[in-house]
Structures are given as C-alpha cells and as structure tokens.
Design an enzyme around this catalytic site. Structure first.
Site, mmCIF file in Angstrom:
data_model
loop_
_atom_site.group_PDB
_atom_site.id
_atom_site.type_symbol
_atom_site.label_atom_id
_atom_site.label_comp_id
_atom_site.label_asym_id
_atom_site.label_seq_id
_atom_site.Cartn_x
_atom_site.Cartn_y
_atom_site.Cartn_z
ATOM 1 N N GLY A 21 89.278 -2.887 41.701
ATOM 2 C CA GLY A 21 90.642 -3.062 41.231
ATOM 3 C C GLY A 21 91.609 -3.724 42.180
ATOM 4 O O GLY A 21 92.813 -3.731 41.930
ATOM 5 N N ASP B 116 79.421 -5.255 30.333
ATOM 6 C CA ASP B 116 78.811 -6.460 30.890
ATOM 7 C C ASP B 116 79.404 -7.685 30.203
ATOM 8 O O ASP B 116 79.193 -7.902 29.006
ATOM 9 C CB ASP B 116 77.296 -6.403 30.687
ATOM 10 C CG ASP B 116 76.560 -7.496 31.435
ATOM 11 O OD1 ASP B 116 77.183 -8.528 31.756
ATOM 12 O OD2 ASP B 116 75.352 -7.325 31.695
ATOM 13 N N ASP C 54 86.391 -12.687 39.996
ATOM 14 C CA ASP C 54 85.817 -12.309 41.289
ATOM 15 C C ASP C 54 84.399 -11.771 41.084
ATOM 16 O O ASP C 54 83.896 -10.986 41.885
ATOM 17 C CB ASP C 54 86.707 -11.253 41.955
ATOM 18 C CG ASP C 54 86.469 -11.134 43.451
ATOM 19 O OD1 ASP C 54 86.018 -12.126 44.054
ATOM 20 O OD2 ASP C 54 86.718 -10.066 44.020
ATOM 21 N N LYS D 219 86.051 -17.132 42.330
ATOM 22 C CA LYS D 219 85.221 -17.081 43.535
ATOM 23 C C LYS D 219 83.897 -17.773 43.243
ATOM 24 O O LYS D 219 83.235 -17.467 42.253
ATOM 25 C CB LYS D 219 84.964 -15.635 43.955
ATOM 26 C CG LYS D 219 84.014 -15.509 45.152
ATOM 27 C CD LYS D 219 83.909 -14.084 45.639
ATOM 28 C CE LYS D 219 83.167 -13.179 44.664
ATOM 29 N NZ LYS D 219 83.076 -11.784 45.147
#
Length: 209
Positions: free
Chosen positions: A63, A99, A124, A164
């Site tokens: 988080g 998922d 991320d 990322k």
C-alpha cells in the site's frame, strides 16, 4: 542453487533491507513501504497528482503508493487499487484483492472504475522473481503490457501512466509503444530504488486522443 548459497543470499538481502535508510524512515513514519519515497520523488519532478483525481493502482500491496496518492488527491479524489496479495484498509482507497491477469478480476476492477475515465494509472507489479533474468524479464513484461492495456481502456485524454519496468529483452519495444500513446515520456530511477536493481520507472504524461 544449494541451500547454503540460498541462505547466504537471503541473509545479505535481509541485512541490506533492514539497514536501508528508506526502510528505516518508512518504519519511523508509519508508512506501508519504502515505495512511498519513490513515488514522492516522482511526484516532485513530474507532478502526476492533483486534488480530486481518480487513480488506479496496480500491484498495490502493501500500500505504499496508494498511501501516498491519497495524500495528494485529497478527500474528493479516489484510489482504486488491486493486488493478488491482501492489503490493510486505507481511507480513500477502494481495494480489490485478486489476480489482475484473471478475466473475472479485471472485469470487477473495470466495474469499480465505472464509466468515467481516470487521470492516473500506476503499476508497481512484479512477478515472483527467480533470480534468472531470462525467466523473470518476460514475466514482468507480460504484466506491464497488461497494465498498458488497462490504460487504453480507462485512462482519460491527457492522463498519466507510471509503471515499474525491469530493463532487459522487450524494454525498448515497450518504451516505443508507450511513446506512441503519450506526448511526454521520461525514465526515472528514484534514489529509493536500489542501485543494483534493474528496475526503472517510466513516467508517461499527456495521453493522446
């Protein structure tokens, strides 16, 4: 890899982790993770967030990014977060555990977004790492491709995408794909990102019509 080598590698990682100044600062400040500092540095340079925005956070647990985003978008803003792992509640964050690769989870996420477009998609996500780039990089590229697909579906014109990415096979092609969709694209390596890590952060702003 032998158990002895694996144990030595794990011990080095733990030693590095708990001596990391950003880990120490995160613990002192009561933050979810050191990732908070990465996003703060990116916000200082790229100004992704404004009051009242709606933000999608992919790979959100534990988080750190969601926790930071809510401080920037205020009480009228909204973060819609998703992760395979559980995440403790954060005020202002609508969290979906599941998922992201699963069609049913994606459908549920899109339902939470609704008909209105969002201003920021941030990702991320990372696969479980084996330590072998030839295995890890393709898995990672698959996840970030899915995140870019999400942008195509929900990101408003002029919106921003933060992701990322681990440098390796497929990185240049992915970067070209992002540049075709956004007016401005930067590659960032925040101070809180470990120097030996292959990770970089692509900051794409100005989603094209």
């Amino acid at each position: 890899m032998s158990n002895k080598k694996r144990s030595a590698s794990s011990s080095r990682w733990l030693q590095e982790h708990f001596s990391d100044k950003y880990v120490i600062q995160a613990q002192k400040k009561g933050l979810r993770s050191r990732a908070w500092f990465k996003l703060d540095e990116i916000q200082q340079s790229d100004k992704l967030f404004k009051q009242g925005m709606t933000v999608v956070d992919l790979g959100a647990a534990p988080g750190g990014w969601s926790q930071y985003a809510v401080t920037q978008i205020g009480s009228k803003g909204r973060v819609i977060a998703c992760d395979l792992l559980p995440m403790d509640p954060i005020v202002g964050v609508d969290f979906l555990q599941g998922d992201f690769r699963d069609e049913l989870v994606l459908k549920a996420l899109l339902e939470r977004v609704g008909d209105k477009k969002v201003q920021v998609v941030m990702c991320d996500m990372a696969p479980n790492m084996s330590g072998t780039p030839a295995v890890d990089i393709p898995k990672s590229m698959y996840l970030v491709e899915l995140a870019l697909d999400m942008c195509r579906d929900v990101l408003a014109p002029g919106g921003s995408f933060l992701v990322k990415v681990f440098q390796g096979d497929g990185f240049d092609e992915y970067l070209r794909e992002i540049r075709s969709l956004f007016t401005k694209v930067k590659i960032r390596k925040p101070d809180a990102s470990r120097a030996r890590s292959r990770e970089v952060y692509i900051v794409a702003t100005g989603r094209k019509l």
